[in-house]
Design an enzyme around this catalytic site. Structure first.
Site, PDB file in Angstrom:
ATOM      1  N   CYS A  29       0.824  -1.211   0.000  1.00 42.36           N
ATOM      2  CA  CYS A  29       0.000   0.000   0.000  1.00 42.36           C
ATOM      3  C   CYS A  29       0.860   1.264   0.000  1.00 42.36           C
ATOM      4  O   CYS A  29       2.050   1.236   0.312  1.00 42.36           O
ATOM      5  CB  CYS A  29      -0.903   0.044   1.243  1.00 42.36           C
ATOM      6  SG  CYS A  29      -1.993  -1.352   1.462  1.00 42.36           S
ATOM      7  N   CYS A  33      -2.880   5.079   2.445  1.00 42.29           N
ATOM      8  CA  CYS A  33      -3.979   4.133   2.218  1.00 42.29           C
ATOM      9  C   CYS A  33      -5.011   4.217   3.347  1.00 42.29           C
ATOM     10  O   CYS A  33      -4.646   4.242   4.534  1.00 42.29           O
ATOM     11  CB  CYS A  33      -3.424   2.711   2.130  1.00 42.29           C
ATOM     12  SG  CYS A  33      -4.709   1.468   1.820  1.00 42.29           S
ATOM     13  N   CYS A  60      -2.530  -3.016  -3.616  1.00 39.90           N
ATOM     14  CA  CYS A  60      -3.797  -2.747  -2.933  1.00 39.90           C
ATOM     15  C   CYS A  60      -4.759  -2.070  -3.918  1.00 39.90           C
ATOM     16  O   CYS A  60      -4.407  -1.093  -4.576  1.00 39.90           O
ATOM     17  CB  CYS A  60      -3.552  -1.840  -1.732  1.00 39.90           C
ATOM     18  SG  CYS A  60      -5.057  -1.216  -0.954  1.00 39.90           S
ATOM     19  N   CYS A  63      -5.631   1.675  -3.130  1.00 37.63           N
ATOM     20  CA  CYS A  63      -4.591   2.698  -3.301  1.00 37.63           C
ATOM     21  C   CYS A  63      -4.544   3.285  -4.703  1.00 37.63           C
ATOM     22  O   CYS A  63      -3.956   4.341  -4.924  1.00 37.63           O
ATOM     23  CB  CYS A  63      -3.221   2.114  -2.964  1.00 37.63           C
ATOM     24  SG  CYS A  63      -2.934   1.927  -1.188  1.00 37.63           S
TER      25      CYS A  63
END
Length: 325
Positions: A29, A33, A60, A63
């Site tokens: 991330c 995030c 992620c 993100c």
């Protein structure tokens, strides 16, 4: 400590300076995030997303990372033929495990299978151009040992020498008609059906048999079309397909699978007396030139997954659902 402090504070000013990865989820991330914060003991820091992916972590979704096209990059490197997975992963910047998983998810086959297919396609081009068989094998990246020659023969469905002739002397008729599975093409010689494709046109016939006499004959092919259109042709439907002894054993076994039932690749391998040949069975299914007539759609993976299908997984699933009715 400053990086962990930035993560805890969701400091967007640090985005782009580093990423953090969570061991328990396998995800990396940005510092900003919005997801729930993990325990510090489960966190690793990396300079950038590519460094995290090299260690097997994935991006992620929250993100908004730009997707790193690992599959496309690997596929471009495989155009010339197979590359060892470890070397391939190093060249695209990720771990072998992550690349293998991403490549299979994106293409339905492994990097090695893709490389093999590219090498075979190059061999076919060399043979169609009329080059010597030995030169074509070397140019395509094959060795000259008898074992490798046999492997090439199994993939072509005939010997390289016969393939080079491009169907010279053959007379093939075909027809195309609509079906619930898309355009249905049926091709035949005087000896029997030699090609059945779903969703395509006649270009593949001409590419496989560039020197054969190929003509459309809707009226003359009506009988063959009627037998195939129902989706479950009789087992005694005459076929005229080039095949190795192994392919023929597999295809004959597939024709014995009753409508509405399936077999796994391993089960087919056991039934033909080759219990360790599940992968070779899968290759024989993938090279089947007569869809429906040889019901390779009835062969699935041991874990219940559909597996591959030359004419598209959507059609395979539709056929299997239809046959359950």
């Amino acid at each position: 400590m400053s990086r962990w402090k930035a993560v805890m504070g969701r400091d967007a000013r640090r985005d782009g300076e580093f990423v953090y990865a969570v061991l328990s989820t396998g995800i990396y991330c940005r510092p900003s995030c919005p997801s729930r914060r993990p325990d510090r003991s489960r966190v690793l820091f990396f300079e950038d997303a590519r460094a995290a992916e090299r260690e097997g972590f994935r991006a992620c979704r929250r993100c908004g990372f730009p997707k790193i096209d690992l599959v496309g990059a690997a596929a471009r490197l495989l155009v010339s033929g197979p590359v060892p997975l470890r070397d391939l992963a190093a060249r695209v910047g990720c771990s072998p495990f992550h690349l293998a998983r991403a490549f299979k998810a994106g293409t339905g086959i492994t990097p090695r299978q893709y490389g093999d297919a590219m090498r075979l396609a190059r061999l076919k081009r060399r043979l169609r151009d009329g080059g010597r068989v030995t030169d074509a094998l070397y140019d395509a990246g094959y060795g000259s040992s008898s074992r490798l020659y046999e492997r090439v023969q199994s993939r072509l469905g005939t010997t390289p020498g016969r393939y080079r002739k491009g169907g010279e002397g053959m007379s093939i008729r075909y027809t195309i008609a609509p079906s619930p599975l898309g355009r249905l093409l049926v091709a035949a010689t005087d000896r029997g059906v030699c090609g059945v494709s779903l969703g395509g046109g006649a270009s593949w016939l001409r590419s496989e048999y560039p020197r054969a006499e190929i003509r459309r004959d809707d009226a003359g092919m009506r009988r063959w079309l009627r037998l195939l259109r129902g989706g479950t042709p009789r087992r005694d439907l005459p076929l005229d397909v080039q095949a190795t002894a192994f392919q023929r054993r597999v295809w004959d076994e597939l024709r014995k699978i009753p409508r509405g039932t399936t077999r796994t690749y391993s089960e087919v391998a056991r039934r033909i007396g080759r219990p360790r040949a599940a992968r070779a069975v899968a290759r024989a299914c993938a090279t089947n030139p007569v869809a429906l007539a040889v019901p390779c759609h009835r062969v699935v993976r041991a874990d219940g997954g559909a597996g591959g299908y030359r004419w598209g997984l959507g059609r395979k699933r539709l056929l299997l659902e239809k046959e359950k009715d």
